[in-house]
Design a protein around this motif. Structure first.
Motif, mmCIF file in Angstrom:
data_model
loop_
_atom_site.group_PDB
_atom_site.id
_atom_site.type_symbol
_atom_site.label_atom_id
_atom_site.label_comp_id
_atom_site.label_asym_id
_atom_site.label_seq_id
_atom_site.Cartn_x
_atom_site.Cartn_y
_atom_site.Cartn_z
ATOM 1 N N ALA A 15 11.166 7.901 -25.917
ATOM 2 C CA ALA A 15 9.938 7.113 -25.793
ATOM 3 C C ALA A 15 10.266 5.651 -25.497
ATOM 4 C CB ALA A 15 9.091 7.225 -27.048
ATOM 5 N N VAL A 16 11.337 5.146 -26.086
ATOM 6 C CA VAL A 16 11.771 3.775 -25.801
ATOM 7 C C VAL A 16 12.088 3.646 -24.311
ATOM 8 C CG1 VAL A 16 13.535 2.015 -26.216
ATOM 9 C CG2 VAL A 16 12.664 3.378 -28.131
ATOM 10 N N GLY A 17 12.859 4.591 -23.783
ATOM 11 C CA GLY A 17 13.201 4.579 -22.367
ATOM 12 C C GLY A 17 11.977 4.634 -21.475
ATOM 13 N N LEU A 18 11.015 5.461 -21.856
ATOM 14 C CA LEU A 18 9.779 5.558 -21.067
ATOM 15 C C LEU A 18 9.018 4.238 -21.048
ATOM 16 C CD1 LEU A 18 8.361 9.065 -22.033
ATOM 17 C CD2 LEU A 18 9.045 8.290 -19.760
ATOM 18 N N LEU A 19 8.886 3.598 -22.207
ATOM 19 C CA LEU A 19 8.131 2.338 -22.264
ATOM 20 C C LEU A 19 8.832 1.236 -21.483
ATOM 21 C CD1 LEU A 19 6.737 2.189 -25.903
ATOM 22 C CD2 LEU A 19 5.703 3.131 -23.832
ATOM 23 N N LEU A 20 10.149 1.182 -21.567
ATOM 24 C CA LEU A 20 10.872 0.165 -20.806
ATOM 25 C C LEU A 20 10.803 0.455 -19.303
ATOM 26 C CD1 LEU A 20 13.947 -0.335 -23.149
ATOM 27 C CD2 LEU A 20 11.938 -1.810 -22.932
ATOM 28 N N ALA A 21 10.848 1.720 -18.934
ATOM 29 C CA ALA A 21 10.741 2.094 -17.522
ATOM 30 C C ALA A 21 9.342 1.827 -16.973
ATOM 31 C CB ALA A 21 11.096 3.572 -17.344
ATOM 32 N N ALA A 22 8.342 1.908 -17.823
ATOM 33 C CA ALA A 22 6.964 1.695 -17.372
ATOM 34 C C ALA A 22 6.786 0.304 -16.779
ATOM 35 C CB ALA A 22 5.990 1.907 -18.535
ATOM 36 N N VAL A 23 7.394 -0.693 -17.400
ATOM 37 C CA VAL A 23 7.296 -2.057 -16.871
ATOM 38 C C VAL A 23 7.921 -2.121 -15.482
ATOM 39 C CG1 VAL A 23 7.912 -4.472 -17.239
ATOM 40 C CG2 VAL A 23 7.301 -3.046 -19.186
ATOM 41 N N GLY A 24 9.096 -1.520 -15.324
ATOM 42 C CA GLY A 24 9.756 -1.490 -14.021
ATOM 43 C C GLY A 24 8.931 -0.773 -12.967
ATOM 44 N N LEU A 25 8.317 0.338 -13.356
ATOM 45 C CA LEU A 25 7.441 1.056 -12.436
ATOM 46 C C LEU A 25 6.272 0.167 -12.006
ATOM 47 C CD1 LEU A 25 6.560 3.693 -11.030
ATOM 48 C CD2 LEU A 25 5.336 4.269 -13.135
ATOM 49 N N GLY A 26 5.682 -0.540 -12.969
ATOM 50 C CA GLY A 26 4.588 -1.454 -12.657
ATOM 51 C C GLY A 26 5.019 -2.567 -11.720
ATOM 52 N N LEU A 27 6.218 -3.083 -11.930
ATOM 53 C CA LEU A 27 6.740 -4.121 -11.030
ATOM 54 C C LEU A 27 6.861 -3.599 -9.601
ATOM 55 C CD1 LEU A 27 9.502 -5.697 -13.279
ATOM 56 C CD2 LEU A 27 7.604 -6.941 -12.242
ATOM 57 N N ILE A 28 7.417 -2.412 -9.450
ATOM 58 C CA ILE A 28 7.574 -1.830 -8.111
ATOM 59 C C ILE A 28 6.213 -1.653 -7.447
ATOM 60 C CG2 ILE A 28 8.246 0.270 -6.868
ATOM 61 C CD1 ILE A 28 10.549 0.526 -8.962
ATOM 62 N N VAL A 29 5.266 -1.101 -8.175
ATOM 63 C CA VAL A 29 3.916 -0.897 -7.633
ATOM 64 C C VAL A 29 3.269 -2.241 -7.295
ATOM 65 C CG1 VAL A 29 1.580 -0.088 -8.194
ATOM 66 C CG2 VAL A 29 3.562 1.333 -8.748
ATOM 67 N N GLY A 30 3.383 -3.193 -8.205
ATOM 68 C CA GLY A 30 2.780 -4.509 -7.987
ATOM 69 C C GLY A 30 3.337 -5.215 -6.773
ATOM 70 N N TYR A 31 4.664 -5.239 -6.643
ATOM 71 C CA TYR A 31 5.261 -5.882 -5.479
ATOM 72 C C TYR A 31 4.898 -5.141 -4.193
ATOM 73 C CZ TYR A 31 8.074 -9.008 -8.392
ATOM 74 O OH TYR A 31 8.474 -9.967 -9.272
ATOM 75 N N ALA A 32 4.851 -3.816 -4.247
ATOM 76 C CA ALA A 32 4.473 -3.042 -3.055
ATOM 77 C C ALA A 32 3.041 -3.365 -2.633
ATOM 78 C CB ALA A 32 4.619 -1.541 -3.319
ATOM 79 N N LEU A 33 2.137 -3.444 -3.587
ATOM 80 C CA LEU A 33 0.746 -3.775 -3.267
ATOM 81 C C LEU A 33 0.627 -5.191 -2.709
ATOM 82 C CD1 LEU A 33 -1.088 -2.237 -6.371
ATOM 83 C CD2 LEU A 33 -1.179 -1.415 -3.996
ATOM 84 N N LEU A 34 1.310 -6.126 -3.330
ATOM 85 C CA LEU A 34 1.235 -7.514 -2.872
ATOM 86 C C LEU A 34 1.980 -7.723 -1.558
ATOM 87 C CD1 LEU A 34 1.667 -9.209 -6.332
ATOM 88 C CD2 LEU A 34 -0.396 -9.237 -4.908
ATOM 89 N N GLY A 35 3.004 -6.936 -1.320
ATOM 90 C CA GLY A 35 3.787 -7.054 -0.093
ATOM 91 C C GLY A 35 3.053 -6.581 1.142
ATOM 92 N N ARG A 36 1.977 -5.867 0.948
ATOM 93 C CA ARG A 36 1.185 -5.408 2.096
ATOM 94 C C ARG A 36 0.478 -6.564 2.777
ATOM 95 N NH1 ARG A 36 -2.048 -0.139 0.542
ATOM 96 N NH2 ARG A 36 -2.964 -0.846 2.468
ATOM 97 N N GLY A 37 0.358 -7.703 2.090
ATOM 98 C CA GLY A 37 -0.213 -8.894 2.690
ATOM 99 C C GLY A 37 -1.720 -8.907 2.832
ATOM 100 N N LYS A 38 -2.394 -8.002 2.166
ATOM 101 C CA LYS A 38 -3.846 -7.944 2.298
ATOM 102 C C LYS A 38 -4.555 -8.463 1.054
ATOM 103 C CE LYS A 38 -3.593 -4.165 5.520
ATOM 104 N NZ LYS A 38 -4.009 -2.869 5.936
ATOM 105 N N THR A 39 -3.873 -9.316 0.292
ATOM 106 C CA THR A 39 -4.457 -9.880 -0.915
ATOM 107 C C THR A 39 -5.529 -10.884 -0.538
ATOM 108 O OG1 THR A 39 -2.362 -9.623 -2.055
ATOM 109 C CG2 THR A 39 -3.952 -11.113 -3.053
#
Length: 158
Positions: A15-39
């Motif tokens: 569960a510790v690994g999952l919670l720490l990985a969740a932040v990384g997953l969110g970062l990847i998704v967030g940067y991908a969404l923002l990198g599309r340039g349609k903000t």
């Protein structure tokens, strides 16, 4: 997150690994969404949204009833971190004269490092005194107050 996962949520080491990985997953998704340039948001709005999302993510994670709920909230927190990072870096590059940009970045991230160090010490004391849930709720509530103060300060500067 370690103590929340293992103690409060009885989730164990995976569960510790999952919670720490969740932040990384969110970062990847967030940067991908923002990198599309349609903000369509201004950088100020993106900064404040990022701050609020990170803070609310911490606060609500402290109230999570299960590992999957905490995972979801930490993934959203990661998206907020990406928004905050993109907005802060973009705003600095758009507003700071090129000849002092390096010093401004150094000052900003030096101050962030000092604040992080202080928060680790204060958070550790609070964690020992209260537990992981209260620590996350207090950190999140404090972050929301800082978000409000930042919004007011930026509003005055315009």
């Amino acid at each position: 997150l370690v103590f929340l996962a293992t103690d409060a949520l009885d989730g164990g080491e995976s569960a510790v690994g999952l919670l720490l990985a969740a932040v990384g997953l969110g970062l990847i998704v967030g940067y991908a969404l923002l990198g599309r340039g349609k903000t369509r948001m201004s950088m100020v709005a993106l900064l404040l949204t990022g701050l609020a999302t990170v803070s609310a993510g911490n606060l609500l994670t402290g109230l999570a009833w299960a590992v999957i709920a905490a995972f979801t909230l930490q993934a959203l927190r990661g998206i907020g971190i990406a928004a905050l990072d993109v907005a802060a870096n973009t705003m600095l590059q758009q507003t700071v004269p090129a000849e002092v940009l390096g010093r401004v970045f150094g000052t900003l991230y030096g101050a962030i490092g000092l604040a992080a160090g202080f928060s680790y010490v204060a958070g550790g004391v609070l964690l020992d005194l209260t537990g992981p849930r209260v620590t996350l709720v207090v950190a999140g509530a404090g972050g929301l107050l800082v978000t409000l103060a930042t919004a007011l300060a930026l509003r005055r500067r315009r």
